[in-house]
Design a protein around this motif. Structure first.
Motif, PDB file in Angstrom:
ATOM      1  N   UNK A 161       1.584 -13.915 -16.169  1.00  0.00           N
ATOM      2  CA  UNK A 161       2.056 -15.301 -16.138  1.00  0.00           C
ATOM      3  C   UNK A 161       3.455 -15.412 -16.736  1.00  0.00           C
ATOM      4  N   UNK A 162       3.673 -14.714 -17.849  1.00  0.00           N
ATOM      5  CA  UNK A 162       5.001 -14.735 -18.467  1.00  0.00           C
ATOM      6  C   UNK A 162       6.034 -14.098 -17.553  1.00  0.00           C
ATOM      7  N   UNK A 163       5.645 -13.023 -16.889  1.00  0.00           N
ATOM      8  CA  UNK A 163       6.567 -12.361 -15.970  1.00  0.00           C
ATOM      9  C   UNK A 163       6.956 -13.295 -14.829  1.00  0.00           C
ATOM     10  N   UNK A 164       5.965 -13.998 -14.263  1.00  0.00           N
ATOM     11  CA  UNK A 164       6.248 -14.907 -13.149  1.00  0.00           C
ATOM     12  C   UNK A 164       7.226 -16.001 -13.552  1.00  0.00           C
ATOM     13  N   UNK A 165       7.143 -16.437 -14.795  1.00  0.00           N
ATOM     14  CA  UNK A 165       8.066 -17.471 -15.265  1.00  0.00           C
ATOM     15  C   UNK A 165       9.446 -16.891 -15.546  1.00  0.00           C
ATOM     16  N   UNK A 166       9.490 -15.696 -16.106  1.00  0.00           N
ATOM     17  CA  UNK A 166      10.766 -15.118 -16.527  1.00  0.00           C
ATOM     18  C   UNK A 166      11.608 -14.615 -15.365  1.00  0.00           C
ATOM     19  N   UNK A 167      10.979 -14.263 -14.243  1.00  0.00           N
ATOM     20  CA  UNK A 167      11.774 -13.756 -13.116  1.00  0.00           C
ATOM     21  C   UNK A 167      12.643 -14.848 -12.503  1.00  0.00           C
ATOM     22  N   UNK A 168      12.421 -16.096 -12.906  1.00  0.00           N
ATOM     23  CA  UNK A 168      13.280 -17.171 -12.407  1.00  0.00           C
ATOM     24  C   UNK A 168      14.695 -17.064 -12.959  1.00  0.00           C
ATOM     25  N   UNK A 169      14.925 -16.092 -13.847  1.00  0.00           N
ATOM     26  CA  UNK A 169      16.303 -15.838 -14.277  1.00  0.00           C
ATOM     27  C   UNK A 169      17.151 -15.434 -13.079  1.00  0.00           C
ATOM     28  N   UNK A 170      16.502 -14.874 -12.068  1.00  0.00           N
ATOM     29  CA  UNK A 170      17.192 -14.583 -10.811  1.00  0.00           C
ATOM     30  C   UNK A 170      17.239 -15.851  -9.959  1.00  0.00           C
ATOM     31  N   UNK A 171      18.398 -16.256  -9.488  1.00  0.00           N
ATOM     32  CA  UNK A 171      18.465 -17.429  -8.602  1.00  0.00           C
ATOM     33  C   UNK A 171      18.231 -17.087  -7.138  1.00  0.00           C
ATOM     34  N   UNK A 172      17.798 -15.859  -6.860  1.00  0.00           N
ATOM     35  CA  UNK A 172      17.683 -15.404  -5.474  1.00  0.00           C
ATOM     36  C   UNK A 172      16.657 -16.214  -4.684  1.00  0.00           C
TER      37      UNK A 172
END
Length: 377
Positions: free
Chosen positions: A250-261
């Motif tokens: 869950x934390x990973x899914x939220x943190x990958x939004x650092x990418x604007x892709x």
């Protein structure tokens, strides 16, 4: 078996010449929803009933049964088609795109391996590069949905930790082909081929920088000291994402939004305003600061920079005078990927070929200009 009701279809049947005159023929029909299959063996049962007498008639019954198998020459049976594996269906569904992408990648590899100096020396190279990046964004990004992301390596990491395979990669053959090409390019050139030529969002950042130059906006060039510090941020972001992948999905899914892709390419900015503002903000900043996200924050760029350790050669030519005393390439490198002594930092090189253009141009390269002056004396 099960009984199937047959009824007279009330259709006159013409008998062939020579058929017995006492023969009566009829066409029987049944409800197709009952599932009757005339190609399989079936039995026709007929019950004949006779009433004798008008008052309290006597009823006589007789049953007749006929086993029947229709000769195979009277029907066509389609061969059963074995269902294809889902990944095969995905491959066939995108075969046209895959052929086009393979041709594009083959051409790009050939140019970079065999015609790089020729390309960099073209008078209209800058315009050609911008056109290539625009086409790459349109085809690889928006049409092919092939924007590579840190999500895939992190997903592979989680799959390994959970004992699952990597078969999920086969369901997107377009992106898988890009990943294979990027893996090969790491050994040849480092991160530059993807970050400089194949990343749709990176191409958008470069386009925003050129737009800023057209509009006459001020340039924000980070000092060498802060540039070295900021370039370490992307490795910290990558490490944080790796830790999240190991500890919490869950934390990973939220943190990958650092990418604007996902916002910019996959969804075309049609997303909740905080995400859209974040993706557009990097592009706006890129009009003054050259490719800030790519150089300082991108976790995928950090991973590819580490993968660039596989590179076995220095593919950009240098001269003894590069760096000492000549600093022209270093001064013009927008990525700040050239050290004061003239060495190329390949982990930060995006393969833009600007320094190759200068190095091979006798009208720009200072050592070549000085050598030409000495010959004329």
């Amino acid at each position: 078996g099960f009984p199937v009701a047959l009824r007279d279809a009330d259709i006159d049947v013409g008998l062939a010449p020579g058929a017995p005159t006492a023969t009566r023929a009829m066409i029987l029909r049944t409800d197709r929803r009952l599932g009757f299959d005339p190609t399989r063996p079936w039995a026709l049962s007929v019950e004949a009933v006779r009433r004798h007498g008008a008052f309290m008639p006597q009823i006589g019954k007789a049953a007749f049964a006929l086993e029947h198998v229709t000769d195979a020459r009277f029907y066509l049976r389609e061969a059963a088609v074995a269902p294809r594996a889902p990944w095969v269906e995905a491959l066939l569904a995108r075969r046209g795109d895959l052929i086009a992408l393979a041709a594009l990648l083959a051409g790009l590899f050939w140019v970079m391996a065999r015609r790089m100096s020729w390309l960099a020396a073209r008078r209209r190279y800058a315009a050609a590069r911008l056109g290539a990046l625009a086409g790459m964004t349109a085809f690889v990004g928006y049409w092919g949905q092939g924007q590579l992301s840190i999500v895939t390596p992190l997903g592979a990491l989680r799959a390994g930790l959970e004992g699952r395979g990597l078969s999920f990669l086969l369901f997107d053959p377009f992106s898988l082909l890009l990943w294979i090409a990027v893996a090969v390019s790491l050994a040849l050139w480092g991160r530059g081929l993807f970050c400089g030529w194949l990343c749709p969002y990176g191409a958008m950042q470069e386009a925003s920088w050129r737009l800023g130059r057209r509009l006459g906006l001020p340039r924000l060039r980070v000092s060498a000291r802060w540039d070295r510090r900021l370039k370490k941020v992307k490795y910290a972001v990558l490490a944080a994402l790796g830790a999240a992948a190991v500890t919490s999905a869950a934390a990973m899914d939220a943190m990958v939004e650092v990418e604007p892709f996902k916002t910019a390419i996959t969804m075309g900015f049609a997303r909740e305003w905080p995400y859209a503002l974040y993706a557009l903000g990097w592009l706006a900043l890129g009009m003054a600061a050259f490719k800030g996200f790519c150089r300082y924050v991108c976790p995928l760029g950090a991973l590819l920079a580490l993968g660039g350790l596989l590179r076995r050669r220095d593919w950009i030519a240098r001269r003894p005078a590069c760096g000492v005393p000549c600093q022209l390439c270093r001064a013009r490198c927008a990525y700040q990927a050239i050290t004061p002594d003239g060495a190329i930092q390949y982990d930060e090189c995006f393969q833009c070929l600007d320094c190759v253009t200068i190095h091979d141009d006798p009208k720009q390269c200072v050592p070549l200009i000085l050598a030409d002056k000495r010959r004329r004396r």
